[in-house]
Design a protein around this motif. Structure first.
Motif, PDB file in Angstrom:
ATOM      1  N   GLY A 258       0.801  -1.225   0.000  1.00 18.66           N
ATOM      2  CA  GLY A 258       0.000   0.000   0.000  1.00 18.66           C
ATOM      3  C   GLY A 258       0.829   1.267   0.000  1.00 18.66           C
ATOM      4  N   GLN A 261      -0.598   4.669  -1.895  1.00 16.28           N
ATOM      5  CA  GLN A 261      -1.631   5.409  -1.160  1.00 16.28           C
ATOM      6  C   GLN A 261      -1.040   6.119   0.057  1.00 16.28           C
ATOM      7  N   GLN A 265      -0.785  10.168   0.877  1.00 17.30           N
ATOM      8  CA  GLN A 265      -1.242  10.816   2.106  1.00 17.30           C
ATOM      9  C   GLN A 265      -0.133  11.676   2.717  1.00 17.30           C
ATOM     10  N   SER A 295      -0.510   6.866  -9.133  1.00 17.91           N
ATOM     11  CA  SER A 295      -1.488   6.524  -8.091  1.00 17.91           C
ATOM     12  C   SER A 295      -1.267   7.367  -6.835  1.00 17.91           C
ATOM     13  N   ALA A 296      -0.012   7.589  -6.457  1.00 18.42           N
ATOM     14  CA  ALA A 296       0.269   8.389  -5.260  1.00 18.42           C
ATOM     15  C   ALA A 296      -0.149   9.843  -5.453  1.00 18.42           C
ATOM     16  N   ARG A 299      -3.927  10.132  -5.318  1.00 15.35           N
ATOM     17  CA  ARG A 299      -4.411  10.043  -3.946  1.00 15.35           C
ATOM     18  C   ARG A 299      -4.220  11.375  -3.219  1.00 15.35           C
TER      19      ARG A 299
END
Length: 471
Positions: A258, A261, A265, A295-296, A299
């Motif tokens: 993970g 993600q 954050q 993807s990061a 997010r």
């Protein structure tokens, strides 16, 4: 003629008179008074007879005795009184060999018995007591004199850390910070190091360690980055460090699936804490080829948009462990139990309970689970809660001590619970028996279970026998 014995007695008496005259100080009158005439040339005695030989020996012995007495009296602090008489001091000469070695007074029998060189002589002595030395003057005529070294300034130089030493030095600092949570101590330790070009690697190392840690450690990492930005690190260091983390995402995913993600954050939290510019994410638009990096960033963008709608990014990781309020922990445990009753996924319940990071408060989870059984209707909740407690006990997520404290709290509050749930005693007794059969509790804890007995009225089918029943 005189016999030999009378001659020896006469010589002995004459020798005693001679020694007494030397000890009484008759040397001031030009020597020792004697009827015999003694010849002395250059300190050598001219001996003419046996009496002269004996006389010379006595004179030498008397001189040695006077010399010995004068050297012994030289260190006794003789002084003169008001009337000129000599007064003996109370200071005595050292008697032990060690004290004689350490004594700096002259032992030659000369002088006033004062220390050598005024107390400044001897091994290990740097001068007289109280003497202040000024700066040494440089002799320009010295052949070793170098004019280039005249204005040199000497200081301690710490060599910069290379990549290998950087990880060995900074990693223990970050891991120790996860235990005490003091950002000021980390800043002081980093200030003592000469990071050099590795200064921008501190945030990336902290983030990579936090990815493999708990949620509370990620929250501490976000606080650390916010506190280090300014005193220790610059905004350019932060941006270059997060650039490195995005480049290393394919390797980080192997250890932490993970990671995209979580990194997203971290980026959103950094933008919220104003250690990254708001245009940081926009700078990657249209030039990202890696799937994990995209993807990061997505997010992070989503979280920033949600923050405009009222989401608090500064609390996205949560507060770890015992730092949370008790009522919040109880509320989260109740939500966890309700979600488990609906889904039936015990593995997810174990993971959520572990993420709360409150092993000292697991007795509250046991208490709330049994209360839910007492207030429920039907067998579904009864069986599912029993299965969950058995699973948590076998995996040692909840210790035996926490289970015992949870059951004992139920035993103490069962009278109040029975007011709202009339069948609470009966259900609790059944649940305790099943818990003992499943191996959740021991015999001692089962026997402590309270039960309320009453006499039933005689019914037609009882055959006139009064029955005792517990419920």
């Amino acid at each position: 003629m005189l016999n030999f014995a009378s001659i020896c007695d006469a010589q002995h008496a004459w020798a005693e008179d001679l020694s007494d005259s030397f000890l009484s100080g008759d040397e001031d009158n030009g020597g020792i008074s004697n009827k015999n005439i003694n010849n002395e040339i250059n300190g050598n005695w001219l001996l003419t007879s046996s009496n002269s030989i004996h006389e010379a020996r006595l004179k030498a012995k008397a001189k040695r005795r006077l010399r010995k007495n004068s050297s012994r009296d030289s260190g006794r602090g003789d002084s003169l009184s008001d009337n000129g008489d000599s007064v003996r001091g109370t200071i005595t000469a050292p008697t032990s060999p060690k004290s004689k070695l350490l004594d700096r007074k002259s032992r030659l029998g000369k002088g006033r018995g004062l220390p050598k060189k005024g107390g400044a002589g001897g091994k290990g002595v740097w001068g007289r007591s109280g003497e202040v030395y000024g700066p040494d003057k440089v002799d320009e005529k010295d052949p070793n004199y170098d004019e280039a070294q005249e204005n040199c300034v000497y200081e301690t130089v710490v060599p910069p850390l290379d990549e290998r030493d950087f990880e060995k030095t900074v990693t223990p600092i970050v891991q120790e910070y996860f235990e005490h949570g003091d950002t000021n101590e980390v800043a002081e330790l980093l200030a003592e190091l000469n990071l050099g070009p590795m200064q921008s690697e501190v945030p990336s190392l902290a983030v990579s360690l936090a990815l493999e840690a708990k949620a509370s450690h990620r929250e501490l990492t976000s606080r650390l980055l916010a506190d280090l930005c300014g005193p220790v690190l610059t905004h350019n260091d932060m941006e270059s460090s997060f650039d490195k983390v995005l480049r290393e995402l394919p390797d980080l995913v192997l250890d932490t699936p993970g990671a995209p993600q979580l990194v997203g954050q971290f980026i959103a939290r950094a933008v919220s804490d104003q250690i990254l510019s708001k245009s940081y994410i926009d700078g990657y638009k249209g030039r990202v080829d890696c799937e994990y990096t995209r993807s990061a960033l997505d997010r992070a963008a989503v979280l920033l948009k949600m923050s405009m709608g009222g989401l608090r990014i500064d609390n996205q990781w949560g507060t770890g462990g015992g730092q949370r309020p008790v009522m919040q922990l109880i509320k989260e445990m109740n939500l966890l139990l309700k979600e488990y009753i609906l889904s039936g996924d015990s593995k997810e319940a174990e993971r959520c309970l572990r993420d709360l990071e409150v092993p000292h408060f697991h007795h509250e989870f046991v208490y709330e689970a049994i209360v839910m059984v007492l207030e429920s209707k039907g067998e579904k909740t009864f069986k599912m809660v029993l299965q969950l407690l058995k699973s948590l006990s076998e995996s040692s997520i909840i210790t035996i001590d926490q289970i015992r404290r949870g059951y004992e709290r139920i035993y103490m509050d069962i009278a109040e619970i029975n007011i709202d749930v009339p069948r609470a005693y009966f259900i609790l007794e059944q649940f305790v028996d099943k818990s003992f059969s499943a191996g959740v509790i021991n015999v001692k804890l089962r026997d402590l279970c309270p039960c309320r007995g009453r006499k039933r009225f005689i019914s037609e089918g009882d055959g006139g026998v009064v029955k005792l029943e517990s419920y």
